[in-house]
Design a protein around this motif. Structure first.
Motif, PDB file in Angstrom:
ATOM      1  N   HIS A 100       0.836  -1.207   0.120  1.00  0.00           N
ATOM      2  CA  HIS A 100       0.064   0.045   0.050  1.00  0.00           C
ATOM      3  C   HIS A 100       0.878   1.293  -0.122  1.00  0.00           C
ATOM      4  O   HIS A 100       0.598   2.192  -0.802  1.00  0.00           O
ATOM      5  CB  HIS A 100      -0.913  -0.045   0.942  1.00  0.00           C
ATOM      6  N   HIS A 101       1.782   1.220   0.654  1.00  0.00           N
ATOM      7  CA  HIS A 101       2.776   2.348   1.038  1.00  0.00           C
ATOM      8  C   HIS A 101       3.579   2.547  -0.072  1.00  0.00           C
ATOM      9  O   HIS A 101       3.703   3.807  -0.783  1.00  0.00           O
ATOM     10  CB  HIS A 101       3.385   2.473   2.478  1.00  0.00           C
TER      11      HIS A 101
ATOM     12  N   ARG B 185       1.283   4.044  -2.743  1.00  0.00           N
ATOM     13  CA  ARG B 185       1.073   5.517  -2.721  1.00  0.00           C
ATOM     14  C   ARG B 185       2.160   6.423  -2.984  1.00  0.00           C
ATOM     15  O   ARG B 185       1.851   7.455  -3.640  1.00  0.00           O
ATOM     16  CB  ARG B 185       0.784   5.690  -1.143  1.00  0.00           C
TER      17      ARG B 185
ATOM     18  N   VAL C  28      -4.799  12.815  -5.135  1.00  0.00           N
ATOM     19  CA  VAL C  28      -4.550  11.449  -4.755  1.00  0.00           C
ATOM     20  C   VAL C  28      -5.824  10.708  -4.502  1.00  0.00           C
ATOM     21  O   VAL C  28      -6.784  11.017  -4.034  1.00  0.00           O
ATOM     22  CB  VAL C  28      -3.842  11.397  -3.148  1.00  0.00           C
TER      23      VAL C  28
ATOM     24  N   TRP D  27      -7.887   8.579  -2.883  1.00  0.00           N
ATOM     25  CA  TRP D  27      -8.160   8.176  -1.347  1.00  0.00           C
ATOM     26  C   TRP D  27      -9.280   7.254  -1.750  1.00  0.00           C
ATOM     27  O   TRP D  27     -10.302   7.469  -2.209  1.00  0.00           O
ATOM     28  CB  TRP D  27      -8.485   9.168  -0.428  1.00  0.00           C
TER      29      TRP D  27
ATOM     30  N   THR E 113       0.566  12.302   2.875  1.00  0.00           N
ATOM     31  CA  THR E 113       1.002  13.019   1.608  1.00  0.00           C
ATOM     32  C   THR E 113       2.198  13.640   1.876  1.00  0.00           C
ATOM     33  O   THR E 113       3.177  13.618   1.061  1.00  0.00           O
ATOM     34  CB  THR E 113       0.001  14.049   0.981  1.00  0.00           C
TER      35      THR E 113
ATOM     36  N   HIS F 159       4.946  11.121   2.375  1.00  0.00           N
ATOM     37  CA  HIS F 159       5.532  10.571   1.061  1.00  0.00           C
ATOM     38  C   HIS F 159       6.242  11.390   0.363  1.00  0.00           C
ATOM     39  O   HIS F 159       7.417  11.004  -0.372  1.00  0.00           O
ATOM     40  CB  HIS F 159       4.246   9.858   0.304  1.00  0.00           C
TER      41      HIS F 159
END
Length: 309
Positions: free
Chosen positions: A249-250, A253, A276, A278, A297, A300
């Motif tokens: 997931h990360h 992202r 993004v 979401w 956000t 990242h």
């Protein structure tokens, strides 16, 4: 109350407010009869009632609790531990988390001012920023002094258990999971949750809590076949699937944000977050969910800039 393994039980205790409805406390009965509580809940009167009833079902009372063990300082995990400590029950906490508490308490007098400046840098509209400033006030660091502070991989003295701290910074700078080697259990606190994605950077002064979180997920790979016992939600038969899903997931992202920045490098964090994808949609984010989206956000973006430097 659910039986998890020999002499291990899970208690889902209520949490006030609009976040998760319950927090999972775990009860361990040692070979000498002593009871040990991991993350004993918020500490409100109704939590005490739930806890007392659960102990009575085992023929025990609060007086039989020998120690309380906490993964991190947030009130839904630490709250009731302070009441037990006042009753003479020793409190165990990761040593790095005690440092995170001191850092948070040092920042408390100027936190709202710092947040105003941060949201201004991120391009958050002033009226929205004003609404978000107090979003995480409930996470204020407590004035607490543990009786036992553990270092990474240090063993806890519980007869009949082989329980160790595994330092897993990310959710907070000093967050710790506890691994029980005999029964192959991982008490993961808020580091790995069974359904939700963990909040990151919610305590301490780390400049890159997201990188710490990802490294902590990688660190737990050796426990992939252990049973996952999270701080919220249902327990899972193994750690591995959920741990790998969070990593994926990360990383996804980060790739998404990297692509968005390639198209418009100078956009603000507010503008970037609004683009993004979401899961609930940008328009549906409010309060803690919006604050978390903005923070994620920014984290990242910081990580990408660090990797590219």
């Amino acid at each position: 109350m659910q039986s998890i393994a020999a002499n291990v039980w899970k208690l889902d205790l209520p949490i006030p407010g609009s976040g998760p409805a319950t927090v999972a406390a775990y009860l361990l009965r040692a070979d000498d009869g002593g009871l040990h509580l991991i993350d004993p809940g918020w500490g409100e009167a109704h939590s005490m009632t739930f806890m007392t009833t659960a102990l009575e079902s085992l023929g025990s009372t609060l007086a039989d609790v020998t120690s309380v063990i906490v993964t991190h300082f947030h009130p839904d995990h630490l709250g009731f531990a302070r009441e037990l400590q006042r009753r003479g029950v020793p409190l165990t906490l990761p040593a790095r988390e005690q440092q995170a508490i001191r850092e948070e308490r040092d920042r408390m007098p100027v936190r709202h001012i710092s947040l105003h400046a941060q949201y201004e840098r991120w391009g958050v509209p002033r009226e929205v920023a004003n609404e978000l400033i107090t979003t995480f006030d409930y996470l204020d660091a407590p004035d607490v002094q543990p009786d036992v502070m553990l270092e990474d991989l240090e063993q806890l003295a519980i007869p009949g258990f082989d329980l160790h701290l595994v330092a897993t910074p990310g959710h907070t700078d000093g967050h710790g999971c506890y691994v029980e080697l005999r029964r192959e259990l991982l008490f993961s606190g808020d580091h790995i949750l069974s359904e939700m994605n963990s909040g990151i950077g919610l305590g301490g002064a780390s400049p890159d809590p997201l990188q710490s979180y990802l490294e902590s997920l990688e660190k737990l790979a050796i426990y992939d076949q252990f049973q996952l016992l999270p701080g919220h939600g249902e327990h899972r038969p193994t750690v591995g699937d959920r741990r790998k899903a969070l990593l994926a997931h990360h990383h996804e992202r980060s790739r998404e944000i990297e692509q968005l920045l390639e198209s418009a490098p100078s956009q603000t964090t507010w503008e970037l977050a609004s683009r993004v994808r979401w899961s609930g949609g940008w328009a549906g984010l409010h309060g803690t969910h919006l604050a978390s989206a903005l923070t994620q956000t920014a984290q990242h973006r910081t990580r990408l800039e660090t990797l590219q430097a």
